[in-house]
Design a protein around this motif. Structure first.
Motif, PDB file in Angstrom:
ATOM      1  N   GLU A   1      14.226  -5.076  -2.569  1.00 29.83           N
ATOM      2  CA  GLU A   1      12.959  -5.552  -2.841  1.00 29.83           C
ATOM      3  C   GLU A   1      13.077  -6.953  -2.290  1.00 29.83           C
ATOM      4  O   GLU A   1      12.024  -7.742  -2.041  1.00 29.83           O
TER       5      GLU A   1
ATOM      6  N   PHE B   1      20.856  -3.995  -3.630  1.00 29.37           N
ATOM      7  CA  PHE B   1      20.626  -2.426  -3.944  1.00 29.37           C
ATOM      8  C   PHE B   1      19.328  -2.116  -4.205  1.00 29.37           C
ATOM      9  O   PHE B   1      19.141  -0.973  -4.407  1.00 29.37           O
TER      10      PHE B   1
ATOM     11  N   THR C   1      16.065   0.645   1.408  1.00 27.47           N
ATOM     12  CA  THR C   1      17.292  -0.113   1.328  1.00 27.47           C
ATOM     13  C   THR C   1      18.445   0.785   1.871  1.00 27.47           C
ATOM     14  O   THR C   1      18.187   2.115   1.914  1.00 27.47           O
ATOM     15  N   SER C   2      19.444   0.273   2.469  1.00 23.16           N
ATOM     16  CA  SER C   2      20.534   1.091   3.089  1.00 23.16           C
ATOM     17  C   SER C   2      21.851   1.163   2.212  1.00 23.16           C
ATOM     18  O   SER C   2      22.613   1.743   2.519  1.00 23.16           O
ATOM     19  N   LYS C   3      21.657   0.479   0.948  1.00 24.95           N
ATOM     20  CA  LYS C   3      22.685   0.439   0.294  1.00 24.95           C
ATOM     21  C   LYS C   3      22.907   1.543  -0.713  1.00 24.95           C
ATOM     22  O   LYS C   3      24.053   1.702  -1.361  1.00 24.95           O
TER      23      LYS C   3
ATOM     24  N   LEU D   1      13.816  -8.648   0.945  1.00 19.57           N
ATOM     25  CA  LEU D   1      12.729  -9.066   2.058  1.00 19.57           C
ATOM     26  C   LEU D   1      11.385  -8.954   2.023  1.00 19.57           C
ATOM     27  O   LEU D   1      10.589  -9.628   2.294  1.00 19.57           O
TER      28      LEU D   1
ATOM     29  N   ASN E   1      22.356 -10.708   2.164  1.00 21.41           N
ATOM     30  CA  ASN E   1      22.084  -9.929   3.066  1.00 21.41           C
ATOM     31  C   ASN E   1      23.019  -9.813   4.240  1.00 21.41           C
ATOM     32  O   ASN E   1      23.544  -8.684   4.604  1.00 21.41           O
TER      33      ASN E   1
ATOM     34  N   LYS F   1      19.351 -10.992 -10.635  1.00 20.11           N
ATOM     35  CA  LYS F   1      20.797 -10.274 -10.227  1.00 20.11           C
ATOM     36  C   LYS F   1      21.895 -11.700 -10.877  1.00 20.11           C
ATOM     37  O   LYS F   1      22.956 -11.714 -10.681  1.00 20.11           O
TER      38      LYS F   1
HETATM   39  N1  LIG Z   1      21.003  -9.743   7.647  1.00 20.98           N
HETATM   40  C1  LIG Z   1      20.883  -8.519   7.569  1.00 20.98           C
HETATM   41  N2  LIG Z   1      21.554  -7.946   8.572  1.00 20.98           N
HETATM   42  C2  LIG Z   1      21.500  -6.305   8.638  1.00 20.98           C
HETATM   43  N3  LIG Z   1      20.600  -5.607   7.859  1.00 20.98           N
HETATM   44  C3  LIG Z   1      19.954  -6.463   6.788  1.00 20.98           C
HETATM   45  C4  LIG Z   1      20.123  -7.786   6.894  1.00 20.98           C
HETATM   46  N4  LIG Z   1      19.161  -8.067   5.646  1.00 20.98           N
HETATM   47  C5  LIG Z   1      18.514  -6.850   5.298  1.00 20.98           C
HETATM   48  N5  LIG Z   1      19.108  -5.883   5.927  1.00 20.98           N
HETATM   49  C6  LIG Z   1      18.645  -4.554   5.827  1.00 20.98           C
HETATM   50  O1  LIG Z   1      17.410  -4.500   5.172  1.00 20.98           O
HETATM   51  C7  LIG Z   1      17.438  -3.813   3.878  1.00 20.98           C
HETATM   52  C8  LIG Z   1      16.447  -4.324   2.935  1.00 20.98           C
HETATM   53  O2  LIG Z   1      17.029  -5.787   2.329  1.00 20.98           O
HETATM   54  P1  LIG Z   1      16.509  -6.375   1.089  1.00 20.98           P
HETATM   55  O3  LIG Z   1      17.320  -7.511   0.815  1.00 20.98           O
HETATM   56  O4  LIG Z   1      15.210  -6.476   0.932  1.00 20.98           O
HETATM   57  O5  LIG Z   1      17.317  -5.339   0.218  1.00 20.98           O
HETATM   58  P2  LIG Z   1      18.682  -4.945  -0.228  1.00 20.98           P
HETATM   59  O6  LIG Z   1      19.414  -5.904   0.137  1.00 20.98           O
HETATM   60  O7  LIG Z   1      19.039  -3.346   0.015  1.00 20.98           O
HETATM   61  O8  LIG Z   1      18.553  -5.022  -2.096  1.00 20.98           O
HETATM   62  P3  LIG Z   1      18.042  -6.215  -2.990  1.00 20.98           P
HETATM   63  O9  LIG Z   1      16.650  -6.110  -2.686  1.00 20.98           O
HETATM   64  O10 LIG Z   1      18.763  -6.104  -3.991  1.00 20.98           O
HETATM   65  O11 LIG Z   1      18.563  -7.323  -2.043  1.00 20.98           O
HETATM   66  C9  LIG Z   1      18.954  -3.788   3.546  1.00 20.98           C
HETATM   67  O12 LIG Z   1      19.294  -2.758   2.739  1.00 20.98           O
HETATM   68  C10 LIG Z   1      19.629  -3.881   4.685  1.00 20.98           C
HETATM   69  O13 LIG Z   1      19.760  -2.463   5.235  1.00 20.98           O
END
Ligand SMILES: Nc1ncnc2c1ncn2[C@@H]1O[C@H](COP(=O)(O)OP(=O)(O)OP(=O)(O)O)[C@@H](O)[C@H]1O
Ligand SMILES: [Mg+2]
Length: 597
Positions: free
Chosen positions: A98, A95, A78-80, A100, A34, A301
């Motif tokens: 899930e 992407f 997600t922002s991705k 966090l 992240n 992944k």
């Molecule tokens: N260290 C960080 N700095 C900035 N934004 C973050 C950070 N960690 C998480 N985010 C934001 O929180 C969202 C959710 O994070 P999360 O890891 O749960 O999902 P993801 O990265 O989108 O997908 P995945 O579950 O595949 O990791 C991210 O899409 C991002 O926008």
């Protein structure tokens, strides 16, 4: 009333956590990924008790505003990615949205984040998925996440965690791998108060490798591009000494993966080049256009699926094969003036000239012949399915002009009945006659075996040999494999075996020593070894015993014959045991020492 009901969100998250979070190291991986997705240039990781007690990841990335900070803990937030189409070409590490919520549902979780350029930040505390508090907070730009007591609310999972040391090793393995993937990002890992990794940002992979592993002369560079796919990295050189096993790091689009196609191709390229390397150290980076690889096929992944699997296999195999076998012959540097009499120099190459030195392996190899589609003609030739569209039917698989480092050489004579001295336009070569001949025979035998058996010669008088019991039974149990080489051996009762035929290329006088060596080698092999491995071992031992020996006078014709044969083998600069076949004194080196340049 129906029996089916929807699970509450925190329970759903805990179930999802079972997939995403296997152990503390997977939490570290998700949080660091992240941070990388958030364009961090520095990531600081802290772990206590192997991460079981505490994991903290701090980054200087873009951070989150208060609204995003709350949202990021929601499932599927997600922002991705935005739409289904985005799944077809993913360019971020995360992407699914899930990680966090999953992590927060199985720990005491604290998030503090401040968006770049904004006045203040947000701090959120969560326990087992329940948000406890959301407050405005200070702190630097970027994000800090603390995960304490992972799995504290799932004792069944916590029980499965390994010792602190084992979990800490996993954490450090993931951080090392992520650090290799992202040289432009600085990483610090402190584990139970000890600084394990501290690498500031650098600009290249070789700099990052140097930071993590020091000067590694035993790694050789790999570089290849074909059809939009690029492979680069460093791999273990074939060496007589040194570990047979090492870390195998494979990355696809800067993502840590375990891929069977690539693993197989690695094994394949080493196995044709040597009978020794079994799990060699590799650091390989494959870049594939995102729409030609599916990264959404595994819960953590850790695996990907390629659209053109066999093409990827060939790219890896050929690139490694070239790097291993066609690496330039070691160059000798002549030292005339700086050697004082009475100060013997360390012989750096056993059995050869003293005072030689190898150029650094980190330097980019001078000869490269990829880039143009033609260099892959041969790849296509081996891969009937993937490559027919670009196939060039007239391509020679290993035409002599295709071997850039082994030019035609003229034999000048023999030194101490052991080394062939030869020259070409680019310098002088010293060739170990035994090692060179062994390489040639090994390749010939292996080639022959793929289609038929080796020619056999019947002994006029069968030889009866006594062997230690374990060696005798190792030999008898491999009688069928040995027969393909032309050896006919049978049990003769007691401790003896009877030999009635040997390979035609073996001098019958050598048969006793060769069979004893074979018995010893075969006995030493793992029981569960694949048949190809025993065949290779037999081939190497047979080649070694059939090859001309050191201290053996050769005619110029014979020397010439060995040199020509050598030129036609794909792996001409190393013997099957990994020893160098030849040393080279370049024209430049000679001219330099005579003050001609
Ligand atoms: N260290 C960080 N700095 C900035 N934004 C973050 C950070 N960690 C998480 N985010 C934001 O929180 C969202 C959710 O994070 P999360 O890891 O749960 O999902 P993801 O990265 O989108 O997908 P995945 O579950 O595949 O990791 C991210 O899409 C991002 O926008
Ligand atoms: Mg993520």
């Amino acid at each position: 009333m129906g029996r089916i009901h929807r699970l509450p969100e925190d329970l759903a998250n805990q179930i999802a956590a079972g997939e995403v979070v296997e152990r503390p190291a997977s939490v570290v991986k998700e949080l660091v990924e992240n941070a990388i997705d958030a364009q961090a240039t520095r990531v600081v990781i802290t772990a206590e008790y192997g991460g079981k007690k505490l994991i903290r990841v701090e980054d200087d990335g873009i951070g989150m505003d208060p609204e995003d900070a709350r949202l990021c803990l929601d499932r599927h937030a997600t922002s991705k990615i935005r739409r289904a189409d985005d799944l077809a070409a993913i360019v971020t590490l995360g992407f699914r949205g899930e990680a966090l919520p999953s992590i927060a549902s199985v720990s005491h979780f604290r998030l503090r984040t401040r968006a770049r350029g904004s006045e203040s930040g947000t701090e959120i505390r969560v326990n087992a998925g329940i948000i406890e508090s959301v407050v405005e907070a200070g702190g630097p730009e970027g994000t800090m996440i603390e995960v304490a007591d992972v799995f504290y609310n799932l004792p069944a999972r916590r029980k499965f965690l390994k010792s602190d040391a084992a979990e800490a090793a996993q954490v450090s393995r993931f951080v090392t791998q992520l650090a290799l993937c992202y040289p432009e990002v600085g990483f610090t890992l402190t584990s139970s108060g000890k600084k394990i990794i501290a690498v500031p940002p650098v600009t290249s992979l070789s700099d990052r490798l140097y930071q993590l592993y020091g000067d590694r002369q035993d790694l050789i560079p790999v570089e290849r591009e074909f059809g939009g796919v690029r492979l680069h990295g460093f791999i273990a050189a074939l060496a007589e000494q040194g570990p047979v096993r090492g870390p195998q790091h494979v990355f696809v689009n800067r993502r840590i993966v375990k891929d069977r196609t690539i693993a197989h191709a690695i094994l394949d390229s080493y196995s044709v080049a040597t009978n020794k390397e079994r799990s060699p150290e590799v650091h390989l980076f494959l870049e594939v256009p995102p729409d030609r690889v599916d990264v959404n096929v595994h819960p953590t992944k850790a695996e990907v699926r390629f659209r053109e699997q066999s093409m990827i296999h060939e790219v890896v195999r050929r690139a490694l094969g070239d790097a291993l076998g066609r690496g330039p012959a070691p160059e000798l540097t002549l030292r005339t003036s700086d050697v004082l009499p009475g100060h013997p120099m360390q012989p750096s190459i056993p059995g050869a000239l003293a005072g030689g030195s190898f150029p650094s392996r980190w330097q980019a190899p001078s000869v490269r012949h990829e880039g143009s589609p033609h260099s892959f003609d041969t790849i296509v030739r081996h891969d009937g399915t993937a490559g027919t569209s670009v196939a060039n039917d007239r391509a020679e698989p290993s035409s002599r002009t295709d071997v850039p480092n082994v030019r035609p050489m003229i034999a000048l004579g023999q030194f101490r009945d052991t080394f062939i001295i030869a020259m070409d336009d680019e310098g002088l070569c010293i060739i170990d006659q035994h090692v060179a001949h062994e390489r040639v025979l090994f390749e010939r035998i292996m080639e022959r075996l793929t289609t038929q058996s080796l020619e056999s010669q019947r002994l006029l008088i069968p030889v009866v040999m006594e062997l230690p019991p374990a060696e005798r039974s190792a030999l008898i149990s491999k009688a069928e494999a040995l027969a393909r080489f032309g050896f006919e051996v049978e049990d003769f009762g007691g401790d003896s075996i009877k030999v009635t035929a040997v390979p035609a290329l073996l001098d019958p006088n050598e048969c006793d020593t060769a069979l004893r060596a074979l018995a010893e080698d075969l006995e030493g092999l793992d029981r569960g070894l694949r048949i190809e491995d025993s065949l290779k071992q037999i081939a190497a031992t047979t080649a070694c015993h059939a090859a001309v020996k050191a201290h053996y006078p050769l005619t110029l014709e014979k020397m010439h014959h060995i040199l020509e044969e050598l030129r036609a083998t794909a792996y001409s600069t190393v013997c099957p045991h990994g020893r160098p076949v030849m040393l080279r004194i370049t024209r430049r080196e000679i001219e330099k020492n005579f003050d001609r340049i």
